[in-house]
Structure formats: structure tokens, C-alpha cells
Design an enzyme around this catalytic site. Structure first.
Site, PDB file in Angstrom:
ATOM      1  N   LEU A 151      -0.702  -4.380 -10.434  1.00  0.00           N
ATOM      2  CA  LEU A 151      -0.277  -5.317 -11.446  1.00  0.00           C
ATOM      3  C   LEU A 151       0.035  -6.478 -10.593  1.00  0.00           C
ATOM      4  O   LEU A 151      -0.074  -7.658 -11.322  1.00  0.00           O
ATOM      5  CB  LEU A 151       0.914  -4.654 -12.128  1.00  0.00           C
ATOM      6  CG  LEU A 151       1.747  -5.573 -13.079  1.00  0.00           C
ATOM      7  CD1 LEU A 151       0.657  -6.031 -14.241  1.00  0.00           C
ATOM      8  CD2 LEU A 151       2.964  -5.031 -13.398  1.00  0.00           C
ATOM      9  N   TYR A 152       0.651  -6.298  -9.338  1.00  0.00           N
ATOM     10  CA  TYR A 152       0.776  -7.535  -8.670  1.00  0.00           C
ATOM     11  C   TYR A 152      -0.491  -8.558  -8.504  1.00  0.00           C
ATOM     12  O   TYR A 152      -0.331  -9.770  -8.878  1.00  0.00           O
ATOM     13  CB  TYR A 152       1.277  -7.224  -7.224  1.00  0.00           C
ATOM     14  CG  TYR A 152       1.389  -8.314  -6.240  1.00  0.00           C
ATOM     15  CD1 TYR A 152       2.472  -9.202  -6.314  1.00  0.00           C
ATOM     16  CD2 TYR A 152       0.518  -8.637  -5.137  1.00  0.00           C
ATOM     17  CE1 TYR A 152       2.700 -10.423  -5.556  1.00  0.00           C
ATOM     18  CE2 TYR A 152       0.526  -9.534  -4.440  1.00  0.00           C
ATOM     19  CZ  TYR A 152       1.993 -10.503  -4.587  1.00  0.00           C
ATOM     20  OH  TYR A 152       1.827 -11.379  -3.398  1.00  0.00           O
ATOM     21  N   ALA A 153      -1.408  -8.102  -8.132  1.00  0.00           N
ATOM     22  CA  ALA A 153      -2.765  -8.812  -8.114  1.00  0.00           C
ATOM     23  C   ALA A 153      -3.193  -9.336  -9.504  1.00  0.00           C
ATOM     24  O   ALA A 153      -3.469 -10.562  -9.661  1.00  0.00           O
ATOM     25  CB  ALA A 153      -3.938  -7.927  -7.524  1.00  0.00           C
ATOM     26  N   THR A 155      -1.090 -10.168 -11.718  1.00  0.00           N
ATOM     27  CA  THR A 155      -0.199 -11.266 -12.006  1.00  0.00           C
ATOM     28  C   THR A 155      -0.538 -12.565 -11.214  1.00  0.00           C
ATOM     29  O   THR A 155      -0.427 -13.906 -11.883  1.00  0.00           O
ATOM     30  CB  THR A 155       1.372 -11.261 -11.699  1.00  0.00           C
ATOM     31  OG1 THR A 155       1.458 -11.073 -10.257  1.00  0.00           O
ATOM     32  CG2 THR A 155       1.842 -10.062 -12.496  1.00  0.00           C
ATOM     33  N   LYS A 156      -0.847 -12.539 -10.019  1.00  0.00           N
ATOM     34  CA  LYS A 156      -1.361 -13.646  -9.261  1.00  0.00           C
ATOM     35  C   LYS A 156      -3.032 -14.211  -9.936  1.00  0.00           C
ATOM     36  O   LYS A 156      -3.070 -15.524  -9.791  1.00  0.00           O
ATOM     37  CB  LYS A 156      -1.689 -13.269  -7.787  1.00  0.00           C
ATOM     38  CG  LYS A 156      -0.613 -12.994  -7.160  1.00  0.00           C
ATOM     39  CD  LYS A 156       0.376 -14.500  -7.048  1.00  0.00           C
ATOM     40  CE  LYS A 156       1.745 -14.311  -6.361  1.00  0.00           C
ATOM     41  NZ  LYS A 156       2.789 -15.254  -6.267  1.00  0.00           N
TER      42      LYS A 156
END
Length: 336
Positions: A151-153, A155-156
Site C-alpha cells: 500500500l505504501y508503494a 500511495t506513492k
């Protein structure tokens, strides 16, 4: 030049703010000093430049729309570097709403501030994690990033797409920087080098995922900051030629928009990274060998040829030099 830096209590943000102040820029910093990790470390980072006459601090959360709008209206920065984000790749699995609030909604508020207040250039942090399931090495900005694994990736990835749309619609230049495994003094306590150092000094075992066989483009903090500053000083120009048939993911064809990798071109195996740390600490690590973590990629390797062509710079600090500097800082800061 007046520069807004978001996340100035963070690892990269604090180093960048100090460098900008040292070269004579005026810096407005915003940070909410959340407790994801040790707040006293964040306060200590800020203390290095909080009393500088060119620095103004705003204690606020980027997800607070009113606070961000008020900050832009009051301080009217000429350029913006967005580094604030909810950190930690794996933490996103536990707190996904926090990530979207900070990394997506907060970034929207920054884009809106830039749009309405005549910002000359927005530079924003992306990540090497965005390459996800892509296994073609080295990672190139011109390759697909359609399959993030965390999910972090994701969002980026959203940040990059949002910035492109704003650059196209409203004409202000945007540059995204994909950072590769940043380390160094004043780093984050949840990162491997910090965790390993603390455990080795305490005589505790360290968790070594993928049995230490994966490789990373470990990138020293000073190299990252130099790349950010050089990029900040060179806003991308728009390209009037429409290339809608096969648009380049790194350069667009219709907007003043650019994506760069910032990473060391010489990837290092994790076991070698640990070996260098052992040499600097003068102690052997007790290693608990584990399989690859869910969401992690086996290897990262940065292609920085575009960064060299665009801003005339590439990271060059070796892990031997960088880890030595980190250990020196760690021992001094913690009295270890």
C-alpha cells in the site's frame, strides 16, 4: 529563495532543511511530530536548526486542509519539497487509513497550495518500492510501475499520477524523486541499519530476511540531499509535443513534469552490509535467518543515467564510508 519543506523533523527533511539554510535560503518547515517512532529523536533533529534566523516552523498535519491552506497563504513559498509521509512499508498493513490520510490526502493539500499560490516548482518524494513486481534490472524511470506490492508503494504511485495531472492542468513544474534505501546519521529507528546496530551492541540477535541474499541500492543521506537540491534548482519544462500514443512514464509529453531515480548504482548484498557494520562496531552479529517478507522485492538497483543527464549528479558514497559515519553518529548520540 523561500522553500517550504514538509517533514522537517524527519530523517531526510531535517538534513535538507539544514543544507538549504546553510546555503542562504529561507526555509518554512511543517511537521506534526507524530509518535510513529521516538519523538525525542525528531525534536533533536529540529533542534539543529530551529533557532536559525532563516527558519520558521509550523506544527501541523498535512491532512489538515485548513492548516495547510493557511500556511501557504501566510508564508507564500516560492518552491516546495514534499517529504512528509507516513513512513514504514510494513506499517501500512496495520494502519492503511493513516497512510492514505498522510500520503494521499495530505499530498492533495500540498498540490492545491502550490496551484493557488504560484509555486515555481514542486519536488516530491517517491520511492524505489514503486517498481513492485518489475524485475528488470536496473530499475529505470522509463519502465512500467503498474504493479506495486505494498500500500505504501501504491500511495506513492498515486502521488506521481496526481502531480502529473496538476502539472498538466495548472502548468506548475513537478518533479518526483524515487529514493532508494536511504541511510545515515539521524536515520529512522525502524530501518535496518538502526535496528541492527542497536541489537548488535545489546548482544541480541538480528532478523535477516531472505537469508541476507537480497541486494539493495543503499544510498547515503548526503547523496540524497544533494540530488534533491540540484533537482529543486532545475524545474522541468513542458513539452509542447503531444505523445499520447506512447507517453514516457518519466517525462510526460504534455506537462512540465519529471521523474528521477536517486540511488547508488552499486547494489550491495544485505550480508555484506551487515559485515561492514560488524567491522565498524567491532562485534559479530547473531543472525536469525528468515525467508523474504511479504511485499519485499528480492533486489533493487538504480539506473541514475537520467539524473546525471538532467542535473549532473549521481550518488557515490560507498556503504563502507556511509556505515562508518552512521556508527560514529550513533555512538555519539546514544553514548553507546
Amino acid at each position: 529563495m523561500k522553500v517550504l519543506v514538509t517533514g522537517t523533523a524527519g530523517f531526510i527533511g531535517s538534513h535538507l532543511a539544514l543544507r538549504l539554510l546553510e546555503r542562504g535560503d529561507e526555509v518554512v518547515g511543517i511537521d506534526n511530530l507524530n509518535d510513529y517512532y521516538d519523538v525525542t529523536l525528531k525534536q533533536a533533529r529540529l533542534a539543529r536548526f530551529a533557532d536559525h534566523p532563516g527558519y520558521t516552523h509550523v506544527h501541523a498535519d498535512l491532512a489538515d486542509r485548513d492548516a495547510v491552506e493557511a500556511m501557504f497563504a501566510k508564508h507564500r513559498p516560492q518552491r516546495v519539497v514534499n517529504l512528509a509521509a507516513q513512513a514504514g512499508v510494513r506499517y501500512a498493513a496495520q494502519n492503511p487509513h493513516v497512510y492514505v490520510g498522510s500520503n494521499v490526502t495530505g499530498f492533495l493539500h500540498v498540490l492545491e497550495g502550490c496551484r493557488h499560490h504560484g509555486v515555481e516548482h514542486l519536488v516530491f518524494a517517491s520511492t524505489s518500492s514503486i517498481y513492485g513486481a518489475n524485475t528488470a534490472m536496473p530499475f529505470s524511470e522509463h519502465s512500467s510501475t503498474e504493479h506495486p506490492l505494498t500500500l505504501y508503494a501504491a500511495t506513492k504511485k498515486a502521488n506521481e499520477q496526481m502531480a502529473h495531472s496538476y502539472a498538466h492542468l495548472y502548468g506548475f513544474p513537478c518533479t518526483g524523486l524515487r529514493f532508494f534505501t536511504v541511510y545515515g546519521p539521524w536515520g529512522r529507528p525502524d530501518m535496518a541499519l538502526f535496528l541492527f546496530t542497536r541489537a548488535i551492541l545489546a548482544g541480541e540477535p538480528i532478523k535477516v530476511f531472505n537469508h541476507g541474499r537480497h541486494r539493495r541500492s543503499f544510498t547515503y543521506i548526503d547523496d540524497i540531499v544533494e540530488g534533491v537540491i540540484r533537482t529543486l534548482d532545475r524545474p522541468p519544462a513542458s513539452n509542447a509535443q503531444w505523445r499520447g500514443d506512447a507517453p514516457d512514464p518519466a517525462t510526460s509529453g504534455v506537462a512540465p513534469y519529471r521523474i528521477y531515480n536517486i540511488g547508488n548504482e552499486q547494489p550491495v548484498e544485505l550480508l555484506r552490509y551487515i559485515e561492514v557494520l560488524e567491522q565498524e562496531l567491532g562485534r559479530k552479529a547473531k543472525m536469525e535467518m528468515l525467508p523474504l517478507q511479504a511485499g519485499d522485492v528480492p533486489d533493487t538497483e538504480a539506473d541514475v543515467s537520467d539524473l546525471v543527464a538532467g542535473v549532473g549528479y549521481k550518488p557515490e558514497v560507498s556503504v563502507e564510508e556511509g556505515v562508518a559515519r552512521f556508527v560514529e553518529w550513533y555512538r555519539g548520540y546514544y553514548g553507546a
